[in-house]
Design an enzyme around this catalytic site. Structure first.
Site, short mmCIF file in Angstrom:
data_model
loop_
_atom_site.label_atom_id
_atom_site.label_comp_id
_atom_site.label_asym_id
_atom_site.label_seq_id
_atom_site.Cartn_x
_atom_site.Cartn_y
_atom_site.Cartn_z
N HIS A 135 91.64 15.10 22.35
CA HIS A 135 92.75 15.56 21.51
C HIS A 135 92.97 17.07 21.60
O HIS A 135 94.09 17.52 21.86
CB HIS A 135 92.43 15.14 20.07
CG HIS A 135 93.49 15.43 19.06
ND1 HIS A 135 94.75 14.89 19.13
CD2 HIS A 135 93.47 16.20 17.94
CE1 HIS A 135 95.46 15.31 18.09
NE2 HIS A 135 94.70 16.11 17.36
N TYR A 170 104.48 14.91 26.67
CA TYR A 170 103.27 15.44 26.03
C TYR A 170 102.05 14.80 26.69
O TYR A 170 101.93 13.57 26.70
CB TYR A 170 103.34 15.08 24.54
CG TYR A 170 102.14 15.46 23.70
CD1 TYR A 170 101.36 16.58 23.98
CD2 TYR A 170 101.80 14.70 22.59
CE1 TYR A 170 100.27 16.92 23.18
CE2 TYR A 170 100.72 15.02 21.78
CZ TYR A 170 99.96 16.13 22.09
OH TYR A 170 98.89 16.46 21.30
N TYR A 206 100.15 12.11 25.15
CA TYR A 206 100.80 10.80 25.14
C TYR A 206 100.90 10.34 26.59
O TYR A 206 101.97 10.13 27.13
CB TYR A 206 102.18 10.88 24.47
CG TYR A 206 102.11 11.13 22.96
CD1 TYR A 206 100.97 10.82 22.23
CD2 TYR A 206 103.21 11.65 22.27
CE1 TYR A 206 100.91 11.03 20.86
CE2 TYR A 206 103.15 11.86 20.90
CZ TYR A 206 102.01 11.54 20.20
OH TYR A 206 101.96 11.74 18.84
C1 LIG Z 1 96.41 5.81 17.07
C2 LIG Z 1 96.63 7.13 17.74
C3 LIG Z 1 97.13 8.20 17.01
C4 LIG Z 1 97.34 9.44 17.58
N1 LIG Z 1 97.83 10.46 16.82
C5 LIG Z 1 98.02 11.68 17.38
C6 LIG Z 1 98.51 12.77 16.61
O1 LIG Z 1 98.77 12.65 15.42
N2 LIG Z 1 98.69 13.95 17.24
C7 LIG Z 1 98.41 14.13 18.55
O2 LIG Z 1 98.57 15.24 19.05
N3 LIG Z 1 97.96 13.10 19.31
C8 LIG Z 1 97.75 11.90 18.75
N4 LIG Z 1 97.29 10.87 19.53
C9 LIG Z 1 97.05 11.09 20.96
C10 LIG Z 1 95.67 11.69 21.18
O3 LIG Z 1 95.71 13.07 20.90
C11 LIG Z 1 95.26 11.50 22.65
O4 LIG Z 1 95.22 10.14 22.97
C12 LIG Z 1 93.90 12.15 22.93
O5 LIG Z 1 93.79 12.44 24.29
C13 LIG Z 1 92.76 11.28 22.48
O6 LIG Z 1 91.54 11.93 22.58
P1 LIG Z 1 90.23 11.01 22.59
O7 LIG Z 1 89.07 11.90 22.78
O8 LIG Z 1 90.26 10.09 21.44
O9 LIG Z 1 90.52 10.13 23.87
P2 LIG Z 1 89.70 9.75 25.17
O10 LIG Z 1 90.35 8.50 25.64
O11 LIG Z 1 88.25 9.75 24.93
O12 LIG Z 1 90.05 10.95 26.15
C14 LIG Z 1 91.37 11.29 26.52
C15 LIG Z 1 91.32 12.12 27.81
O13 LIG Z 1 90.54 13.29 27.62
C16 LIG Z 1 89.40 13.27 28.48
N5 LIG Z 1 88.25 13.72 27.70
C17 LIG Z 1 87.79 13.17 26.56
N6 LIG Z 1 86.74 13.84 26.11
C18 LIG Z 1 86.51 14.84 26.99
C19 LIG Z 1 85.55 15.88 27.05
N7 LIG Z 1 84.62 16.01 26.13
N8 LIG Z 1 85.59 16.72 28.10
C20 LIG Z 1 86.53 16.59 29.04
N9 LIG Z 1 87.49 15.65 29.02
C21 LIG Z 1 87.47 14.77 28.00
C22 LIG Z 1 89.26 11.83 28.90
O14 LIG Z 1 88.56 11.71 30.13
C23 LIG Z 1 90.70 11.38 28.98
O15 LIG Z 1 91.27 11.84 30.17
C24 LIG Z 1 97.07 9.61 18.95
C25 LIG Z 1 96.59 8.55 19.70
C26 LIG Z 1 96.37 7.32 19.11
C27 LIG Z 1 95.86 6.17 19.94
#
Ligand SMILES: Cc1cc2nc3c(=O)[nH]c(=O)nc-3n(C[C@H](O)[C@H](O)[C@H](O)COP(=O)(O)OP(=O)(O)OC[C@H]3O[C@@H](n4cnc5c(N)ncnc54)[C@H](O)[C@@H]3O)c2cc1C
Ligand SMILES: *[C@@H]1O[C@H](CO)[C@@H](O)[C@H](O)[C@H]1NC(C)=O
Ligand SMILES: *[C@@H]1O[C@H](CO)[C@@H](O)[C@H](O)[C@H]1NC(C)=O
Ligand SMILES: *[C@@H]1O[C@H](CO)[C@@H](O)[C@H](O)[C@H]1NC(C)=O
Ligand SMILES: *[C@@H]1O[C@H](CO)[C@@H](O)[C@H](O)[C@H]1NC(C)=O
Ligand SMILES: *[C@@H]1O[C@H](CO)[C@@H](O)[C@H](O)[C@H]1NC(C)=O
Ligand SMILES: *[C@@H]1O[C@H](CO)[C@@H](O)[C@H](O)[C@H]1NC(C)=O
Ligand SMILES: *[C@@H]1O[C@H](CO)[C@@H](O)[C@H](O)[C@H]1NC(C)=O
Ligand SMILES: *[C@@H]1O[C@H](CO)[C@@H](O)[C@H](O)[C@H]1NC(C)=O
Ligand SMILES: *[C@@H]1O[C@H](CO)[C@@H](O)[C@H](O)[C@H]1NC(C)=O
Length: 539
Positions: free
Chosen positions: A181, A472, A475
């Site tokens: 995120h 974005y 997304y």
């Molecule tokens: C239900 C839902 C609600 C959401 N609401 C919002 C919102 O309000 N605002 C907003 O801006 N976005 C929102 N999002 C989108 C969200 O910000 C992205 O999906 C974000 O990338 C998720 O991060 P994650 O760590 O949970 O995902 P992951 O699937 O774990 O990672 C996403 C990406 O980042 C990489 N990554 C993860 N961790 C690391 C790390 N430690 N080092 C290097 N790379 C890494 C992964 O390899 C992948 O490419 C939402 C998504 C969902 C599903």
């Protein structure tokens, strides 16, 4: 950082790599052996490695998968899952993946829309940071160190534990991981006042392709720039962020006002476009658009929900609304005063009597199959244009879709397009998030809903940003850059790269080429290495 000697090197070479399910046991054995040898803390290593033969492999893999499209028997699975509890486990996993010619995927919260954090077509190791999620809040200095595996909900909870007048401008869903995120931007209700999560990061700890542990000073400003909005997955593994906390008042106000077509929804949405980005930066009003059953039996209508956070009390909000957006007809009874942390629960959709402890629950209440996209709007869409959207939301697949319109302006307009890789700033009045869900398994349902989404996206083209049509990166959308234009991966990367990052893409490519010249940190939409093909056109 000390690694255990070079004695294992011959053994590494001896492994000649033909990966398939048949050899996975063999791979596991060697990978595990490599991990044990490489880990600073070898006694703990076997407790953090899972292969398909471990009984909890499946539950660990499934746990944070948010989009169930990528949780089928046919979805490619990791040969090994590592759940580090210590940085040395990450360093060892990087070294051993390289030694055994395997790709890695890094997962923090598992919310990637296209499953890129836990799916790959080539043999791969999943590094799942679920157990690296400690948070230490320094309220006196308004900062916090947050490990990458923490969720936004955990971050908000730990801040509120220390102070009810500090907050952080991250996303609204509370199960999102901060590893993905924050590295992709991260927006929420405080965006118009304080910008994105990534705008409020002041230091980071990252492990690079050579296994080095770097902080802001040792990684340098280029790499530190890149991981704040350029997506983390291209550059290394982010272990932790240092964030700057922001002041929030002890009382904030929330409201949701629903208007359907019989209640002038079209005119109100149209009007909102002129108002929302110019409102006082303390006031955030987003719209949720859906099709719903009408009170007239058998008919449907469009519902526009105006959902708002105001950083202040009702008595100040009402005159502000009367002045800026009287057409909405906001009443005192629509408004609820809360603490900022309670507003987090409100926006995440929890009932008002829910305990704050729900913020620590990492299981998302809304897992399903979905396809999502994003757009940026720079000129208000005409009422006729809006009516075309309504027609699409009325279609069968559209019944389980919604669109969120998120207002920009305020702080978002003050930050330059190149400050961090996230480029969508002053020229935008709002961002659109489109999503369609379905319950049914199988390809028929998935194809019909995905093609519905693509039709809606095509319909929107004249109304949204152009050259490039912005998107974005959080997304994530693998459709972008695959629609006919460009037939090399470089040409395609240039297309999605310009949409996500605009002119920041070139600097991201430079940083990538410098810090990961072997392109170890790689996925379907990772930043590519510099290539002479870049010179050749692309839009
Ligand atoms: C239900 C839902 C609600 C959401 N609401 C919002 C919102 O309000 N605002 C907003 O801006 N976005 C929102 N999002 C989108 C969200 O910000 C992205 O999906 C974000 O990338 C998720 O991060 P994650 O760590 O949970 O995902 P992951 O699937 O774990 O990672 C996403 C990406 O980042 C990489 N990554 C993860 N961790 C690391 C790390 N430690 N080092 C290097 N790379 C890494 C992964 O390899 C992948 O490419 C939402 C998504 C969902 C599903
Ligand atoms: C090694 O791992 C054990 C068990 O996880 C832990 O108690 C210990 O503190 C670790 N030692 C180091 C040096 O990290
Ligand atoms: C997985 O199984 C292997 C082999 O039985 C064992 O050594 C390892 O400790 C198991 N992993 C976990 C996390 O329990
Ligand atoms: C892994 O670590 C060992 C020991 O430090 C080192 O000799 C080797 O070059 C590393 N391998 C890779 C692929 O980085
Ligand atoms: C606040 O920061 C200062 C300077 O870095 C530091 O000395 C102090 O210990 C910090 N306060 C707390 C409560 O950690
Ligand atoms: C719709 O708008 C008109 C004027 O534009 C107004 O007279 C009418 O009361 C509104 N209807 C509702 C339900 O708000
Ligand atoms: C938008 O509205 C739909 C339909 O009421 C609902 O399912 C969805 O959760 C809402 N989304 C948000 C973010 O408010
Ligand atoms: C909407 O109406 C349809 C048909 O009239 C009905 O089957 C469905 O259950 C209704 N949905 C809701 C949420 O009331
Ligand atoms: C966590 O949330 C999930 C999904 O809403 C729910 O099913 C589960 O019971 C919750 N767990 C706890 C401990 O409250
Ligand atoms: C695809 O590549 C071929 C060979 O390089 C080239 O001739 C063709 O014009 C390319 N097509 C497109 C759409 O770029």
């Amino acid at each position: 950082m000390k690694h255990v000697g070079s004695s294992v090197f011959p053994f590494a070479l001896a492994l000649l790599l033909s990966f398939s399910w048949a050899t996975s046991a063999h791979t596991h054995e060697n990978f595990l052996q490599c991990m044990t040898l490489r880990s600073e803390n070898s006694s703990s290593t076997s407790k953090v490695i899972y292969t398909p033969s471990n009984s909890s492999y499946s539950s660990i893999l499934q746990f944070s998968i948010q989009n169930l499209r990528f949780s089928t028997p046919a979805t490619p699975k990791p040969l090994v899952i590592v759940t580090p509890t210590h940085v040395s486990h990450i360093q060892a996993a990087i070294n051993c993946s390289q030694t055994h010619g395997m790709q890695i995927r890094v997962r923090s919260g598992g919310h990637d829309y296209e499953g890129l954090s836990y799916v790959s077509d080539v043999p791969f190791v999943l590094i799942d940071l679920i157990d690296l999620r400690s948070i230490s809040v320094d309220a006196e200095n308004s900062t916090a160190w947050v490990e990458a595996g923490a969720t936004t909900g955990e971050v908000y909870y730990r801040i509120a534990e220390k102070s009810r007048t500090l907050g952080f401008p991250g996303g609204l869903a509370t199960t999102v991981g901060v590893g993905g995120h924050f590295s992709g931007g991260g927006y929420g209700t405080l965006m118009r006042k304080y910008g994105l999560a990534a705008d409020n990061i002041i230091d980071a700890q990252l492990i690079d392709a050579k296994g080095r542990i770097l902080d802001r000073e040792s990684m340098g400003e280029d790499l530190f720039w890149a991981i704040r909005g350029g997506g983390g997955a291209s550059f290394g593994i982010i272990v932790a962020w240092k964030i700057k906390l922001v002041p929030v008042p002890s009382t904030v106000t929330v409201f949701t006002v629903n208007r359907n077509l019989e209640q002038n929804a079209t005119k109100l949405v149209h009007r909102w476009q002129y108002v929302a980005a110019k409102l006082h930066e303390d006031l955030f009003i987003r719209i949720n658009l859906t099709s719903v059953n009408s009170s007239q039996e058998g008919k449907r209508t469009i519902q526009a929900s105006f959902i708002s956070l105001y950083l202040g009390v009702i008595d100040k909000l009402l005159p502000m609304m009367q002045e800026s957006f009287p057409e909405l007809g906001l009443m005192r009874e629509d408004c609820i005063e809360k603490s900022w942390i309670e507003s987090i629960l409100y926006f995440a959709g929890f009932p008002s009597d829910e305990s704050l402890d729900v913020l620590l629950n990492r299981t998302s209440p809304t897992r399903s199959r979905f396809k999502a996209k994003s757009d940026y709007v720079q000129e208000p869409i005409s009422e006729l244009g809006l009516e075309g959207i309504w027609q699409r939301l009325y279609e069968k697949e559209g019944e389980t879709a919604f669109m969120l319109l998120n207002p920009y302006g305020g702080r978002m307009s003050e930050i330059s397009e190149s400050e961090i890789p996230f480029p969508h700033r002053a020229s935008n009045i709002y961002e659109i998030f489109y999503v369609v869900f379905w319950e049914e398994e199988g390809t028929a349902a998935s194809e019909s809903h995905i093609s519905w989404m693509r039709r809606l996206y095509r319909y929107m083209a004249p109304y949204v940003s152009k050259s490039p049509r912005g998107a974005y990166v959080n997304y994530r959308d693998l459709d972008i850059g695959t629609n006919g234009k460009g037939n090399t991966s470089y040409e395609r990367a240039r297309i999605w790269g310009n949409k996500y990052f605009k002119s920041n893409f070139d600097r991201l490519v430079q940083v990538k080429t410098t810090v990961d010249p072997a392109n170890f940190f790689k996925n379907e939409q990772s930043i590519p290495l510099f290539s002479s093909e870049w010179k050749k056109g692309g839009d």
